[in-house]
Design an enzyme around this catalytic site. Structure first.
Site, PDB file in Angstrom:
ATOM      1  N   TYR A  53       0.832  -1.209   0.000  1.00  0.00           N
ATOM      2  CA  TYR A  53       0.000   0.000   0.000  1.00  0.00           C
ATOM      3  C   TYR A  53       0.861   1.251   0.000  1.00  0.00           C
ATOM      4  O   TYR A  53       1.942   1.243   0.571  1.00  0.00           O
ATOM      5  CB  TYR A  53      -0.905   0.009   1.234  1.00  0.00           C
ATOM      6  CG  TYR A  53      -1.997  -1.010   1.246  1.00  0.00           C
ATOM      7  CD1 TYR A  53      -2.263  -1.803   0.140  1.00  0.00           C
ATOM      8  CD2 TYR A  53      -2.772  -1.212   2.397  1.00  0.00           C
ATOM      9  CE1 TYR A  53      -3.277  -2.752   0.174  1.00  0.00           C
ATOM     10  CE2 TYR A  53      -3.775  -2.160   2.427  1.00  0.00           C
ATOM     11  CZ  TYR A  53      -4.021  -2.930   1.320  1.00  0.00           C
ATOM     12  OH  TYR A  53      -5.016  -3.866   1.362  1.00  0.00           O
ATOM     13  N   GLY A 236     -17.924  -1.972  -2.554  1.00  0.00           N
ATOM     14  CA  GLY A 236     -17.662  -2.332  -3.945  1.00  0.00           C
ATOM     15  C   GLY A 236     -16.922  -1.250  -4.710  1.00  0.00           C
ATOM     16  O   GLY A 236     -17.367  -0.819  -5.771  1.00  0.00           O
TER      17      GLY A 236
END
Length: 345
Positions: A53, A236
Site C-alpha cells: 500500500y 464495492g
C-alpha cells in the site's frame, strides 16, 4: 462498537477495521492521521495495512501507508491498537518489491516483515497475512481456475514453517491469509494441525452486495473451522455508495484508477447497483448505509474493513454501524441478488 474474537486467537478485534490503502496516494499524512484519530475515538482499534500500500502500487509510494500508520502509532499506546499488515505474494513487473521476486519462502517473508516493522515503528504485528496465494488461482476479479502444471509456488507447509519461525521470534502474534479460496484455507489448516505449525486465524476477502461468492463454500469452511472473515470492499470500490449511478464520472477511485477496479466493470454491476440504490432510498436509507449495514451485521463477518478518502465519508461509514436491516429489507436484497448474482468477482 462490538469487539469479537478473531478465529481461535487471543485477539478481540473491533467489528469495524480501518483500511489504509489510500494513505500516501489519495490521502496525505495529515489527512490519514485525522482518519485514524476519528476512527480510534469511535472505538475502531483495528487497523489494516500492507507492504504494497498505497494502491495502485508504485515504486515511488511503495510502503508509504505503513510509514504513515507508523508515525501515528508513535503517539499511541501500542497495546491499545491491533495492527494487521500483509506480505505480498509472487508478482511480475514490480522490481522494487524484494528484488522483483517476492516469493513466500522464509527468507523473503522475513525480509518483508523486517521492512514492515521498520516502517511501522514497532517490534511486532498482531496479525501477519499473506496478501494473495503463491499458487495460481483467480483473484482480484478472476472468475475461473485454470490448472498450471509447470508452476512451482512455495509449498504451503514451507510458508507456514517460515511464519512459525517469525511467531517464535515474537515478531508476529497471529497469522492469516487474504484473497484465499476454500481449498487453500483447508490446506493451511490441515498442515498446521498435522505439523504443529501456526493456525491461520482469518482470511481477508472481498464481500459486498455485488460479490457474495463467499456464501457458496467459504462461509461453511470459516464457520466450522472457526476462522474469522475480514470483509474488505463493502462498498464495492465505491459503486455501492450510489455516487456513480447518476454521475458516472464522479471523482473517486473508479475514475482515477480505471484499471484498478476491473472486477467492477462487468455488464451487470451497474444495473445491480442501481437497483440496490433505489431500494435503499425507498427504505429511507442512503445506498452506503444499506450496503455497509448488510456486511457489518452479517453472521459470517468478524470485522469489516472500511476505507475513505474524506473524513465526511468516514463519519458516514462508521455511523452506518447503528443501522439494522429488517427481515423484509433483507428479503428484497436477496431478490436483487438472485436476479443479478455476483456481478463483481
Amino acid at each position: 462498537m462490538d469487539y469479537r474474537p478473531l478465529g481461535r486467537s487471543a485477539l478481540n478485534v473491533s467489528a469495524i477495521c480501518l483500511g489504509t490503502m489510500t494513505f500516501g496516494e489519495q490521502n496525505t499524512e495529515a489527512e490519514a492521521h485525522a482518519q485514524l484519530d476519528y476512527a480510534f475515538d469511535c472505538g475502531v482499534t483495528f487497523v489494516d495495512v500492507a507492504e504494497m500500500y498505497p494502491v495502485p502500487t508504485a515504486e515511488a509510494t511503495y510502503g508509504r501507508s505503513e510509514e504513515i500508520v507508523g508515525s501515528w502509532l508513535r503517539g499511541r499506546s501500542r497495546d491499545r491498537v491491533i495492527v494487521a499488515t500483509k506480505v505480498a505474494g509472487p508478482s511480475q513487473g514490480r522490481s522494487w518489491v524484494r528484488g522483483g521476486s517476492p516469493s513466500l519462502d522464509r527468507a523473503s517473508m522475513g525480509a518483508a516483515l523486517e521492512a514492515s516493522l521498520r516502517r511501522l515503528g514497532t517490534d511486532y504485528v498482531d496479525l501477519y497475512q499473506i496478501h494473495w496465494p503463491a499458487r495460481r488461482v483467480p483473484v482480484f476479479g478472476g472468475y475461473k481456475f485454470t490448472p498450471a502444471p509447470d508452476e512451482q509456488p512455495t509449498p504451503i507447509r514451507e510458508q507456514l514453517e517460515g511464519l512459525g519461525e517469525l511467531v517464535r521470534e515474537g515478531k508476529i502474534r497471529f497469522v492469516g491469509v487474504s484473497n484465499e479460496h476454500p481449498w487453500g484455507v483447508m490446506e493451511f489448516l490441515r498442515l498446521a494441525d498435522a505439523h504443529g505449525l501456526p493456525r491461520i486465524v482469518s482470511t481477508q476477502n472481498a464481500y459486498n452486495l455485488v460479490n457474495r461468492t463467499l456464501d457458496f463454500g467459504m462461509s461453511e469452511v470459516l464457520y466450522r473451522e472457526t476462522v474469522g472473515l475480514l470483509a474488505y470492499s463493502p462498498l464495492g470500490f465505491g459503486h455501492l455508495s450510489g455516487k456513480y449511478v447518476d454521475h458516472p464520472t464522479a471523482r473517486g477511485r473508479v475514475t482515477l484508477f480505471p484499471k484498478f477496479g476491473l472486477r467492477y466493470q462487468t455488464g451487470n454491476v451497474a444495473p445491480a447497483v442501481r437497483e440496490y440504490a433505489t431500494l435503499a432510498r425507498e427504505s429511507g436509507l442512503t445506498p452506503a448505509q444499506m450496503a455497509l449495514a448488510y456486511v457489518y451485521h452479517h453472521w459470517s463477518v468478524t470485522s469489516t474493513i472500511i476505507g475513505a478518502t474524506t473524513i465526511d465519508q468516514l463519519r458516514e461509514n462508521i455511523a452506518a454501524w447503528d443501522t439494522r436491516l429488517s427481515d423484509d429489507l433483507l428479503a428484497k436484497i436477496d431478490a436483487i441478488h438472485l436476479h443479478y448474482p455476483n456481478p463483481a468477482l
